[in-house]
Design an enzyme around this catalytic site. Structure first.
Site, PDB file in Angstrom:
ATOM      1  N   ARG A  93      61.064  42.814  85.832  1.00 20.97           N
ATOM      2  CA  ARG A  93      61.076  44.157  86.395  1.00 20.97           C
ATOM      3  C   ARG A  93      59.659  44.626  86.700  1.00 20.97           C
ATOM      4  NH1 ARG A  93      63.894  47.221  82.311  1.00 20.97           N
ATOM      5  NH2 ARG A  93      65.795  46.731  83.428  1.00 20.97           N
ATOM      6  N   TYR A  94      58.709  44.302  85.820  1.00 20.10           N
ATOM      7  CA  TYR A  94      57.305  44.677  86.006  1.00 20.10           C
ATOM      8  C   TYR A  94      56.550  43.417  86.422  1.00 20.10           C
ATOM      9  CZ  TYR A  94      58.812  48.465  82.904  1.00 20.10           C
ATOM     10  OH  TYR A  94      59.477  49.507  82.330  1.00 20.10           O
ATOM     11  N   ARG A 136      54.986  41.137  83.423  1.00 17.89           N
ATOM     12  CA  ARG A 136      55.712  40.710  82.224  1.00 17.89           C
ATOM     13  C   ARG A 136      57.190  40.465  82.506  1.00 17.89           C
ATOM     14  NH1 ARG A 136      54.304  45.985  82.378  1.00 17.89           N
ATOM     15  NH2 ARG A 136      55.486  47.601  81.300  1.00 17.89           N
ATOM     16  N   CYS A 187      73.297  37.679  67.670  1.00 19.31           N
ATOM     17  CA  CYS A 187      72.478  38.560  66.840  1.00 19.31           C
ATOM     18  C   CYS A 187      72.933  38.416  65.395  1.00 19.31           C
ATOM     19  CB  CYS A 187      72.671  40.019  67.252  1.00 19.31           C
ATOM     20  SG  CYS A 187      72.192  40.342  68.955  1.00 19.31           S
ATOM     21  N   CYS A 203      75.106  45.833  66.574  1.00 10.60           N
ATOM     22  CA  CYS A 203      74.898  47.276  66.499  1.00 10.60           C
ATOM     23  C   CYS A 203      75.846  47.909  67.510  1.00 10.60           C
ATOM     24  CB  CYS A 203      73.459  47.620  66.846  1.00 10.60           C
ATOM     25  SG  CYS A 203      72.260  46.542  66.025  1.00 10.60           S
ATOM     26  N   CYS A 249      74.562  49.102  70.916  1.00 11.99           N
ATOM     27  CA  CYS A 249      73.640  48.187  71.613  1.00 11.99           C
ATOM     28  C   CYS A 249      73.631  48.397  73.122  1.00 11.99           C
ATOM     29  CB  CYS A 249      74.035  46.747  71.323  1.00 11.99           C
ATOM     30  SG  CYS A 249      73.024  45.556  72.224  1.00 11.99           S
ATOM     31  N   ARG A 305      72.825  46.210  75.197  1.00 12.97           N
ATOM     32  CA  ARG A 305      73.387  45.007  75.833  1.00 12.97           C
ATOM     33  C   ARG A 305      74.759  44.711  75.248  1.00 12.97           C
ATOM     34  NH1 ARG A 305      68.053  42.600  75.491  1.00 12.97           N
ATOM     35  NH2 ARG A 305      66.995  43.234  77.391  1.00 12.97           N
ATOM     36  N   ASP A 357      70.777  54.693  75.642  1.00  8.78           N
ATOM     37  CA  ASP A 357      71.174  54.371  77.019  1.00  8.78           C
ATOM     38  C   ASP A 357      72.633  54.752  77.260  1.00  8.78           C
ATOM     39  OD1 ASP A 357      68.697  53.194  77.863  1.00  8.78           O
ATOM     40  OD2 ASP A 357      69.156  51.483  76.573  1.00  8.78           O
ATOM     41  N   ASP A 372      64.898  54.442  79.435  1.00  7.57           N
ATOM     42  CA  ASP A 372      65.013  53.338  80.386  1.00  7.57           C
ATOM     43  C   ASP A 372      65.849  53.887  81.552  1.00  7.57           C
ATOM     44  OD1 ASP A 372      64.946  50.700  81.458  1.00  7.57           O
ATOM     45  OD2 ASP A 372      64.812  49.938  79.398  1.00  7.57           O
ATOM     46  N   LYS A 383      61.043  51.725  82.041  1.00  4.90           N
ATOM     47  CA  LYS A 383      60.932  52.769  81.018  1.00  4.90           C
ATOM     48  C   LYS A 383      59.866  53.786  81.395  1.00  4.90           C
ATOM     49  CE  LYS A 383      62.018  49.401  77.443  1.00  4.90           C
ATOM     50  NZ  LYS A 383      61.922  48.249  78.367  1.00  4.90           N
TER      51      LYS A 383
END
Ligand code: PLP
Ligand code: SF4
Length: 341
Positions: free
Chosen positions: A86-87, A90, A99, A103, A106, A108, A268, A305, A312
């Site tokens: 996206r950037y 990075r 995981c 959570c 989450c 994702r 999110d 985000d 972000k």
């Protein structure tokens, strides 16, 4: 004791009572509660902040109209499997989707789980080749899933492959493992987090001071003692940490563990997570209150985000007001001051 992975196991632990909507919630996202987290749940507290993060709830079946299946637009920015770019400088590299815990909030949520397959060896090679071919990529962020769910030898191999790319200056790992499954932070694992050339930074996901039991604190100490710089990542969650005392205690606990709070994420627009959502105004008020009572070491940046893959941005409170011939500055205790333009 193994990780709890089924509603039946949660029933046996008296964490849930059977219910059709709960079964529907469990169908939509895998369950995992590690022994470490289970041991820290206070059964006497019906609003226990640890249980709230990991025990499925019937509320997850309520999908609101503004919620999204790809809330931060990862898909639009994925040039090859496992990479999100996206950037310019990075990329995210997601070697797997599993995981140690799942959570319920989450971001994702619709991607993680034991069903979501890891990258094959060939796919991982292709992802590394994508990075190698782009000199503008200075930082590689290993995320997932949780990269510490890779066997230490595989993780070491991946880090070595990235370390061999001369233009990669920084390898960053985002993980929940040191907190939720601290026994995985073995000497072998810590040794794999020491690339020879690049700098490695480690971001720990932690949302409540009570998650930091003695074993988690010891795991973080092993990382810090090995010279791994640690930063903290927290999601602002209704009913978990959306009050100033809880955030204050969490940030202090992180700093005491040599973890510098980095981001406080605004929740999110993940489908089925309305019960965790907090308004931006509330988040800003909490940040303002934190500023007045906590050292700069404990101040995270409050970020959103932007849905659609726009990245972000900081959304913390403002301290500057306008006046025709001076800036109006508000101090951390609410006082107003004029400052020359
Ligand atoms: C969050 C994120 C990053 C890292 O952002 P920082 O602000 O540098 O922490 C990089 N790429 C993607 C796609 C992200 O979602
Ligand atoms: S550990 Fe991270 S990626 Fe995995 S379920 Fe929790 S928030 Fe999602």
């Amino acid at each position: 004791m193994p990780t709890l992975r089924t509603l039946k196991a949660l029933e046996r632990e008296r964490l849930v009572t059977p219910d059709a909507r709960l079964a529907e919630a469990a169908e939509a996202m895998a369950i995992a509660i590690t022994p470490e987290m289970l041991g820290l749940i206070d059964r006497a507290d019906p609003a226990d902040p640890i249980a709230r993060q990991f025990v499925p709830s019937a509320a997850e079946t309520e999908i609101l109209a503004n919620e999204l299946s790809d809330p931060i637009g990862d898909e639009a920015r994925s040039p090859v499997k496992g990479i999100v770019h996206r950037y310019p400088d990075r990329v995210l590299l997601k070697p797997l989707h599993v995981c140690p815990v799942y959570c319920r909030f989450c971001f994702r949520r619709e991607k993680v789980g034991p069903g979501g397959e890891a990258l094959s060896a060939a796919e991982l090679d292709a992802a590394v080749a994508y990075i190698k071919a782009r000199p503008e990529i200075w930082e590689v962020i290993l995320t997932g899933g949780d990269p510490l769910m890779l066997a230490p030898r595989r993780l070491a191999k991946l880090i070595a492959a990235l370390d061999a790319i001369g233009h990669v200056g920084v390898i960053r790992i985002h993980s929940r493992v040191p907190v939720v499954d601290p026994a995985r932070v073995t000497d072998e694992l810590v040794a794999s987090l020491k690339p020879r050339r690049a700098a490695l930074w480690f971001a720990v996901h932690c949302n409540h001071a009570r998650e930091l039991g003695p074993a988690a604190r010891a795991a973080l100490a092993r990382l810090a003692d090995a010279g791994v710089p640690l930063m903290g990542q927290t999601v602002l969650l209704a009913g978990v940490n959306d009050d100033v005392e809880t955030l204050d205690a969490l940030m202090r606990a992180l700093v005491r563990c040599r973890v510098k709070p980095y981001y406080l994420h605004h929740p999110d627009l993940v489908r089925g997570t309305g019960h965790f959502r907090v308004s931006v105004e509330r988040g800003q008020a909490l940040m303002k209150a934190l500023r007045g009572r906590l050292s700069g070491l404990g101040q995270p940046t409050y970020v959103l985000d932007v849905p659609g893959g726009h990245g972000k941005v900081p959304i913390g409170p403002g301290y500057l007001g306008d006046d025709p011939d001076a800036l109006l500055v508000e101090d951390a205790f609410g006082g107003q001051h004029r400052y020359p333009r």
